[in-house]
Scaffold this active site. Structure first.
Site, PDB file in Angstrom:
ATOM      1  CD  GLU A 164      -2.982  42.534  12.442  1.00 56.67           C
ATOM      2  OE1 GLU A 164      -2.376  43.501  11.942  1.00 56.67           O
ATOM      3  OE2 GLU A 164      -2.629  41.998  13.521  1.00 56.67           O
ATOM      4  CG  ASP A 198      -0.782  45.256   9.852  1.00 59.51           C
ATOM      5  OD1 ASP A 198       0.127  44.643  10.460  1.00 59.51           O
ATOM      6  OD2 ASP A 198      -1.725  45.828  10.439  1.00 59.51           O
ATOM      7  CB  ILE A 210      -2.244  50.165  12.852  1.00 56.31           C
ATOM      8  CG1 ILE A 210      -3.350  51.190  12.559  1.00 56.31           C
ATOM      9  CG2 ILE A 210      -1.134  50.815  13.688  1.00 56.31           C
ATOM     10  CD1 ILE A 210      -4.000  51.797  13.800  1.00 56.31           C
ATOM     11  CG  ASP A 211       3.354  46.067  10.829  1.00 60.40           C
ATOM     12  OD1 ASP A 211       2.878  45.084  11.430  1.00 60.40           O
ATOM     13  OD2 ASP A 211       4.560  46.165  10.573  1.00 60.40           O
ATOM     14  CB  THR A 245      -1.250  47.367  16.961  1.00 57.92           C
ATOM     15  OG1 THR A 245      -1.746  47.214  15.622  1.00 57.92           O
ATOM     16  CG2 THR A 245      -2.375  47.781  17.882  1.00 57.92           C
ATOM     17  CG  ASP A 260       2.552  41.414  10.423  1.00 58.40           C
ATOM     18  OD1 ASP A 260       2.374  40.325  10.998  1.00 58.40           O
ATOM     19  OD2 ASP A 260       1.969  42.458  10.765  1.00 58.40           O
TER      20      ASP A 260
HETATM   21  C1  LIP Z   1       3.414  43.239  14.650  1.00 60.64           C
HETATM   22  C2  LIP Z   1       4.507  42.798  13.712  1.00 60.64           C
HETATM   23  C3  LIP Z   1       5.808  42.530  14.471  1.00 60.64           C
HETATM   24  C4  LIP Z   1       5.571  41.458  15.507  1.00 60.64           C
HETATM   25  C5  LIP Z   1       4.501  41.909  16.480  1.00 60.64           C
HETATM   26  C6  LIP Z   1       3.183  42.248  15.759  1.00 60.64           C
HETATM   27  P1  LIP Z   1       0.939  44.188  14.418  1.00 60.64           P
HETATM   28  O1  LIP Z   1       2.241  43.385  13.889  1.00 60.64           O
HETATM   29  O2  LIP Z   1       4.723  43.807  12.759  1.00 60.64           O
HETATM   30  O3  LIP Z   1       6.804  42.084  13.576  1.00 60.64           O
HETATM   31  O4  LIP Z   1       6.763  41.205  16.197  1.00 60.64           O
HETATM   32  O5  LIP Z   1       4.239  40.875  17.397  1.00 60.64           O
HETATM   33  O6  LIP Z   1       2.651  41.065  15.200  1.00 60.64           O
HETATM   34  O7  LIP Z   1       0.211  43.199  15.281  1.00 60.64           O
HETATM   35  O8  LIP Z   1       1.382  45.364  15.185  1.00 60.64           O
HETATM   36  O9  LIP Z   1       0.139  44.523  13.198  1.00 60.64           O
END
Ligand code: LIP
Length: 308
Positions: free
Chosen positions: A98, A117, A119-120, A122, A252
């Site tokens: 990412e 990713d 940190i999914d 974030t 993601d």
């Molecule tokens: C997140 C996604 C989530 C989405 C958020 C964000 P991140 O990824 O996992 O589904 O709704 O807007 O994109 O940015 O925390 O890696």
């Protein structure tokens, strides 16, 4: 007129026969070994960083696409650790993360590619809300074939590889067999980072209303983990019936996609009639297993009928 929740596919998967044969070269045993290495990396190296740093980055984050699309130095540091480790273990594999992705330049080919990713969730990580995780997937021929998602705050390790089943904390996932209907479902729906009225934001909110309304889908309820990867895993083990989002990215969903497929679930497009989509479609509907294929297909059609 019906709007379409769509995203220009920025990344095209180039299907080349030579690489296709390479995808068959990775046996389920080799995929299992890759899965085990990713589990070890997640548990031993990445998890402790996420756990110790969550809730410590207030005022130390940057905006990306806008002021609700956030990134911290920890995201970048963790991605660099993962990239270095995987490149040394698998020098011939490609890596897409990412935080190093370049729109229009980075493309998913058919070669074995880690799609990560660091940190999914974030925003959850910044707020100290315990739904951030590391998500590491491997795609071959564009297909997610290995997935590891680890949330160290709640000690939740989901992992799978093609042909080897899906696991939650080392227990093989068996989704309880039961009927699947839209009206009796709990579905993950996310606010996402795109918030401008008159765009996909309106389509999303209208769709949420259609699903929740007693004049519409009248579903049991919606949930929002704030992490696509966690949502995919909760659909994989049957805690959720489905997850729908437009706007998230291949990193993601790649790992969760493999985990979900190995537990009998399916992933289709978020828009009507999109039965077969690439991993970077950016608009997804994930549906649990534990039911007949025909029930999944009927559920998908019912869901699509409510997309604004
Ligand atoms: C997140 C996604 C989530 C989405 C958020 C964000 P991140 O990824 O996992 O589904 O709704 O807007 O994109 O940015 O925390 O890696």
């Amino acid at each position: 007129t019906t709007s379409t929740l769509y995203y220009p596919i920025k990344l095209l998967i180039k299907h080349t026969p030579i690489v296709e044969t390479m995808s068959e070269a990775l046996s389920s045993q080799e995929l299992k070994e890759i899965e085990n290495n990713l589990v070890r990396l997640a548990k031993d190296e990445i998890g402790p960083v996420l756990k110790s740093k969550s809730g410590t980055q207030f005022g130390q984050f940057d905006d990306k696409a806008n002021q609700v699309d956030l990134v911290t130095v920890i995201d970048k540091k963790v991605e660099s650790i993962i990239n270095k480790r995987l490149t040394s273990l698998y020098p011939d594999f490609e890596f897409i993360g990412e935080e190093t992705f370049k729109p229009g330049l980075t493309s998913i080919t058919n070669s074995p590619t880690f799609i990560v990713d660091p940190i999914d969730g974030t925003t959850n990580f910044i707020h100290g809300y315990p739904y951030s995780c590391v998500s590491m997937g491997l795609a071959v021929g564009g297909e997610p074939v290995v997935g590891v998602v680890y949330n160290p705050h709640l000690n939740m390790m989901f992992h799978a590889s093609k042909g080897n089943g899906s696991f939650f904390n080392d227990e093989l996932i068996h989704v309880t067999k039961r009927s699947l209907t839209l009206q009796q479902s709990v579905i993950a729906l996310e606010s996402g980072a795109e918030r401008s009225p008159g765009s996909n934001f309106d389509i999303k909110m209208e769709t949420y209303k259609n699903l929740l309304s007693d004049k519409g889908g009248y579903i049991h309820g919606s949930r929002s983990a704030g992490s696509a990867a966690m949502n995919m895993c909760y659909v994989a083990n049957g805690m959720l019936d489905a997850y729908w989002e437009g706007g998230c990215w291949a990193w993601d969903v790649c790992a969760g996609w493999c985990i979900l497929k190995e537990s009998g679930g399916i992933v289709v497009g978020g828009n009507k009639d999109e039965w077969d989509i690439p991993v970077d479609r950016r608009c997804y509907l994930a549906v649990r297993g534990g039911c007949e294929k025909s029930e999944q297909q009927y559920f998908v059609k019912s869901f699509w009928s409510h997309v604004a």
